[in-house]
Each structure stands twice: as C-alpha cells, then as structure tokens.
Enzyme design. Sequence first.
Site, PDB file in Angstrom:
ATOM      1  N   GLU A 173      28.450  -2.767 -17.552  1.00 26.94           N
ATOM      2  CA  GLU A 173      28.209  -3.545 -18.770  1.00 26.94           C
ATOM      3  C   GLU A 173      26.940  -4.395 -18.757  1.00 26.94           C
ATOM      4  O   GLU A 173      26.998  -5.637 -18.788  1.00 26.94           O
ATOM      5  CB  GLU A 173      29.411  -4.448 -19.072  1.00 26.94           C
ATOM      6  CG  GLU A 173      30.712  -3.694 -19.253  1.00 26.94           C
ATOM      7  CD  GLU A 173      31.840  -4.573 -19.786  1.00 26.94           C
ATOM      8  OE1 GLU A 173      31.629  -5.778 -19.976  1.00 26.94           O
ATOM      9  OE2 GLU A 173      32.932  -4.040 -20.027  1.00 26.94           O
ATOM     10  N   GLU A 370      37.139   1.457 -18.713  1.00 28.11           N
ATOM     11  CA  GLU A 370      38.025   0.298 -18.831  1.00 28.11           C
ATOM     12  C   GLU A 370      38.648   0.324 -20.218  1.00 28.11           C
ATOM     13  O   GLU A 370      37.955   0.576 -21.205  1.00 28.11           O
ATOM     14  CB  GLU A 370      37.272  -1.041 -18.701  1.00 28.11           C
ATOM     15  CG  GLU A 370      36.827  -1.387 -17.316  1.00 28.11           C
ATOM     16  CD  GLU A 370      36.108  -2.734 -17.237  1.00 28.11           C
ATOM     17  OE1 GLU A 370      36.334  -3.606 -18.101  1.00 28.11           O
ATOM     18  OE2 GLU A 370      35.300  -2.892 -16.308  1.00 28.11           O
TER      19      GLU A 370
HETATM   20  C1  FCB Z   1      35.072  -6.309 -19.105  1.00 25.96           C
HETATM   21  C2  FCB Z   1      34.751  -6.485 -17.640  1.00 25.96           C
HETATM   22  C3  FCB Z   1      35.953  -6.613 -16.751  1.00 25.96           C
HETATM   23  C4  FCB Z   1      37.036  -7.452 -17.396  1.00 25.96           C
HETATM   24  C5  FCB Z   1      37.319  -6.968 -18.794  1.00 25.96           C
HETATM   25  C6  FCB Z   1      38.432  -7.694 -19.483  1.00 25.96           C
HETATM   26  O1  FCB Z   1      34.012  -6.767 -19.871  1.00 25.96           O
HETATM   27  O2  FCB Z   1      33.993  -5.391 -17.183  1.00 25.96           O
HETATM   28  O3  FCB Z   1      35.530  -7.133 -15.519  1.00 25.96           O
HETATM   29  O4  FCB Z   1      36.687  -8.768 -17.366  1.00 25.96           O
HETATM   30  O5  FCB Z   1      36.172  -7.023 -19.567  1.00 25.96           O
END
Ligand code: FCB
Length: 461
Positions: A173, A370
């Site tokens: 990110e 994620e």
């Molecule tokens: C993302 C991050 C991860 C976690 C989630 C909720 O932005 O990569 O580490 O904090 O959000």
Amino acid sequence: MTNWLSRSEEITSRIPKGFIFGAATSSWQIEGSSHLRGRSIWEDFADTPGKILDGAGADPATDHFNRLESDLDLLADLGVDSYRFSVSWPRILPTGEGAVDQKGIDFYDRLIDGLLERNIKPALTLYHWDLPSALQEKGGWASKEIYEHFENYADILASKFADRVFTWATLNEPWVIAFLGNAAGIHAPGIKDPATALEVAYRLMVSSGKALEVLRSNKANNPGVVLNLTTIIADDDKIQDAANHIDNLQNRFWLDLLAGRGIAPEIMDSTSQYTNWDFVEEADLRAAANKIDWLGINYYSPMRVASKPAKGPDHIVGQTPALFPGSPPLHFVPREPQTDMGWEMHAPSLTTTLTRITKDLPGVPLFITENGGAFPDKLVDGVVDDQDRVDYYATHLLAAMDAIDQGVDLRGYYAWSLMDNLEWAEGWTKRFGIVRVSEDDPTRIPKRSFEFLKKVFVERN
Ligand code: FCB
C-alpha cells in the site's frame, strides 16, 4: 443475516480450481520482541503522545515472535494454501544498512520452513511500513538514497529466501505510506507536508520497480506489488470533479506508473500548488513500469464522496480530505452498514474495483491480498460469535467470484487478518482478526469467522 455456516456451498461451488486461499498479517502489527531488532519509525510514532489512540506500542503486540510454531499450527488448522506475512526491515538490518543481523534471518528462516513443512506457500512482503528509524533520519522514502537501500535489502532477502518463497511483494500500500504518513500525518513518520507525500509516492514506485529487478536477478518466484485501490462513488452531481481527483491519487497514479503511462498531466496540474514534480526522471519512470508477475489488491470499502457532509458521526479512519492534496472541497459520506472503522460495507465495489483494474492494467493476474472487517467483538463464555464478520467475508467472496465471472484473472484471496493485532494508529481498539488476541491476553481464540473460512477452504473442490 444469512446463516453462512450452513450455506457455504453457495460460495464453494463458485471457486475455480487452483484458487489460492490464505490469511495475512504484518510484522509490526504482530511480532513484538522489539528489543531483538533495530528501531522503526512506528516506535518513534508510538512514543509520541497522542499518536496512537490507546497509547499502545510495539510490545508485546501479539507476541508472535515467541509463538511462531503455534501460530503456524493455527494456519494449518485453517486449511490455507498460503500465508502472507511481511519482513521487518530493522530485524534484518537494524539501521537499514550495514551488517545483517543473523537473529532476524533465523526467525524468517524458521517461519518459511515452518510454513513449507505444513504445506503452506509463503507470500512475503518486503515492506509493510516499519522503516528503520535511521533511514527516516536520512530522509526516508523522500530521498533518492532510498533506492539503493531498498535494493540492498531486497537483495539480502532474495539471496536467503528465493528458493522457498511463493510470491514476493515489494511494498504494501504505497498510497497509505505516502499520504497517511506524509500528507495527513496520521501514520508514521507523522509528516504533514503534501509536497513530501507526492515525492514519496513517486519514489516508492521507483523503489519498487528497482527492487523487482533485484528479485528477478536472484531468481525469486512471482515478484509483484500490493496496492490499496478502490471504487470512488460520487454521491451527487456537484462532486464529480473532486471524485475524479480522489480517483487520480488513489487509483490512477499507481496503475499508470505500472502500465508505463507515467504521471498524468491532470495529476501534475491539480497538485502544482505543492510541487512542480521536477524530481521525475525518465529512467525512473521506466523502472517504475518494470514487469510485475501479479498485482495484489487490498480492498476494504469504497470511498463515497459528496458536496455536503453526512448526518451523524463522521469519524472514518483513513478517509479525510487531507489525504488528497489539491482536492476541491468534498466530504466522505459512507453509508450504513459500516464496520468499526466507519468504512461502508459494499461488496459490489470490490467487483467494480477488480474489473476496472483489469481494464487499466490488462494481462496482469490479480490477488486480493487483504480483505476483512473490524467489528466490536464480544467474548462470551470463551466464544466470539462474530456473525457480522462472517457476513462480510461471505459477501465479499461472492463479489470476488462475480469479478471472475466478468473476466477478471483473479488467482487468490487472503483474509485480513489471521489474528487481532495492533491496528496502527488505532492501536488495539479495532479488531480485524479471525482469531481473537488481546494486548493483555495473548491466548489465541478462533472466532466463528475462522470456522466459516475454514469450512470454505476445506470444502471447495
Ligand atoms: C491495511 C493494512 C493492514 C491493516 C488493514 C486493516 O491498510 O495494510 O496492515 O491495517 O489495512
């Protein structure tokens, strides 16, 4: 709410053969044992009063460093194909450069070998936000010197682990690193300077591209990068320009660089009050466009914007105009239902995010690296019956399958997160785990959502 535990076949019947399922974590959020490594910018941030909501710091986190074997057993029990974790740069190189710390290498050796013994594919991220403090003192991601440091770090990891790792991600990110860390200052290093943020955004992608070359020269398998892209929803007619600006900084900037399209003139124009972008170099742009074997998408929520503020509470974690330098005035107006982060739950936006990426960056296989939700879990008689999280996972898995039906080359899905952990500036106040862990009780308690995902992972064809 649907009883997904009894209806999991609606999902499993749609999962393609060979699809990779996994769970994800990151080093700073779970490891603890910070005395066995160098200092990172997140300790510096955590030590500044008021920066982390509940005052939490790097220790004990979830004490994963000392509980490695039993955490790997949990993953095996969950039935995952792969585990996505990140390496703590200051555990390998305490000051970001110089001599390698063998203790750090040994830890990740044990982690990788432990996964392979359990038939789980290691998905390694080089950088998930815990920059060695010593490198921040030298300018961090805003300095040109970072290229060489990141290449060196990538080279060390690849030379040790290339034979055993399934996928490599350079960065997690970069948008968050650049803008939460350097424009809004709500993440480490806590800088509030749009010009720095824009330069950091660029240098991150150049660093990533250069590290990709290093990974390839070490014969690392499947080098890629992880972005947090999303669908921007303009909630009224007057907000279209602002929505476009948000989309440019949140999505287009990264996709254009990867696709070799450089930085769009619209982005340069709308940010010209902060920077003239004179740090951009042709050779760097070519590096930023180095081939990736896959792109990881971290998706949680759409961003809904409007010309008028929404009624009711407006604390939305990570959604504020300060994150989008140069934006016309706007408001973030997530609708209900929302997670504990204030993030709108809207699974169709996952589908549209994926189809849009396929259009803008064709030919690159995608992974959802994620996805998950924070909810105010309750531990009752030793059980966390987190039906809201189960619902989130079920609807988003179906939305991912919809994207596949629409032609997206989606290869896998990682749940965030294996366990409750230190949610950055929110500390322990937000829980994303499918396994319960508390700062004062590191006992692992698998939640109902763990049971649900296990059922999906085990029952698919
Ligand atoms: C993302 C991050 C991860 C976690 C989630 C909720 O932005 O990569 O580490 O904090 O959000």
